[in-house]
Each structure stands twice: as structure tokens, then as C-alpha cells.
Design a protein around this motif. Structure first.
Motif, PDB file in Angstrom:
ATOM      1  N   ARG A   1      -7.908  -0.850  -7.934  1.00 43.34           N
ATOM      2  CA  ARG A   1      -8.253  -0.743  -6.506  1.00 43.34           C
ATOM      3  C   ARG A   1      -8.592   0.704  -6.147  1.00 43.34           C
ATOM      4  NH1 ARG A   1      -3.778  -3.081  -3.812  1.00 43.34           N
ATOM      5  NH2 ARG A   1      -4.789  -5.061  -4.195  1.00 43.34           N
ATOM      6  N   LYS A   2      -7.820   1.645  -6.676  1.00 45.14           N
ATOM      7  CA  LYS A   2      -8.096   3.063  -6.415  1.00 45.14           C
ATOM      8  C   LYS A   2      -9.430   3.468  -7.030  1.00 45.14           C
ATOM      9  CE  LYS A   2      -3.310   4.580  -6.086  1.00 45.14           C
ATOM     10  NZ  LYS A   2      -2.238   5.339  -6.737  1.00 45.14           N
TER      11      LYS A   2
ATOM     12  N   GLU B   1      -3.480  -2.130  -8.959  1.00 46.37           N
ATOM     13  CA  GLU B   1      -3.477  -1.007  -8.014  1.00 46.37           C
ATOM     14  C   GLU B   1      -4.378   0.124  -8.510  1.00 46.37           C
ATOM     15  OE1 GLU B   1      -2.875   0.718  -4.559  1.00 46.37           O
ATOM     16  OE2 GLU B   1      -2.088  -1.253  -5.074  1.00 46.37           O
TER      17      GLU B   1
ATOM     18  N   LYS C   1       0.291  -5.835 -11.862  1.00 48.99           N
ATOM     19  CA  LYS C   1       0.178  -5.275 -10.509  1.00 48.99           C
ATOM     20  C   LYS C   1      -0.124  -3.783 -10.561  1.00 48.99           C
ATOM     21  CE  LYS C   1       2.667  -8.717  -7.971  1.00 48.99           C
ATOM     22  NZ  LYS C   1       3.269  -8.948  -6.693  1.00 48.99           N
TER      23      LYS C   1
END
Length: 133
Positions: free
Chosen positions: A79-80, A76, A72
Motif C-alpha cells: 500500500r505504501k 501494508e 498483512k
């Protein structure tokens, strides 16, 4: 020293060394009493097979929770990165990585649920005895 005297000298040196180590070994203090007379320590060695299986199942769940948390965290970060990419190729790679990590995360969540169910069933057999009042 001639060739015939060499084996005799080696044998004599070995005998001296052997007798010296024997004297050292005899000077050792006596060992402690056997462990059967001492109370058994509360260590994992005293666990029943059911308790060992329960503990193994719980360790598996813990390891998998750590693995899921790391996935996870990586998801994240991806995603950034996908939001701030500079070129079309970089955006394509970042979005592909994000999709891959999303799929991995879903698979790990399913596997974690399965491992938790296994651990619950393994530990149900080891339910603690009711406390006397």
C-alpha cells in the motif's frame, strides 16, 4: 608375507581386536534401573490422543496467525509502495500486488476462523477436570 599366510594374519588381527573390544564392553558400569520404576515425566509422550489432537489444532492456529500477520505486513508495504510509485507501469504493478495481497488476506482470515473453530471443537473434548476444593 606369502599369499597363504595373509588370511591367517588377518584372522589373528581381527581376533585380537575383537577380544580387546569385549574387554572394554565388560568394563562399562551397569545401566540405570528400568524406566518403569521411575515416575513418568510430564512430556508430550504422556498425552492422550485427544490432547494430542487439541495441541495439533492449536499449533495450526498459531502457524496460520503468523502467516496472516506476515501477509498483512506485506499488504501494508504494498500500500505504501502504491502511494509513492514513479511511473504508470510501477503504479499498475503496485496496485495489482496490493489487490492480490488483499484477497490473500481475506482468504487467510476465513481459513483462520475455520481453524479456530476446529481447534475449539477438538479442545472441548479435552476439557480439564474440575479442581477439588
Amino acid at each position: 608375507m606369502n599369499r597363504s599366510a595373509r588370511p591367517a594374519a588377518c584372522a589373528a588381527a581381527f581376533a585380537c581386536a575383537l577380544s580387546a573390544t569385549g574387554a572394554i564392553a565388560q568394563a562399562d558400569p551397569p545401566s540405570s534401573p528400568p524406566t518403569a520404576t521411575r515416575p513418568a515425566p510430564a512430556t508430550p509422550g504422556n498425552l492422550t490422543p485427544d490432547e494430542k489432537r487439541c495441541n495439533a489444532g492449536l499449533r495450526r492456529v498459531d502457524r496460520h496467525q503468523q502467516k496472516l500477520a506476515e501477509t498483512k505486513r506485506l499488504h501494508e508495504a504494498a500500500r505504501k509502495t502504491a502511494g509513492t510509485c514513479g511511473s504508470a507501469r510501477a503504479c499498475e504493478q503496485a496496485s495489482h500486488r496490493e489487490r492480490t495481497l488483499d484477497a490473500r488476506s481475506r482468504n487467510e482470515e476465513r481459513q483462520l476462523a475455520r481453524l479456530e473453530a476446529e481447534a475449539r471443537s477438538l479442545c472441548a473434548a479435552v476439557a480439564p477436570a474440575p479442581r477439588p476444593r
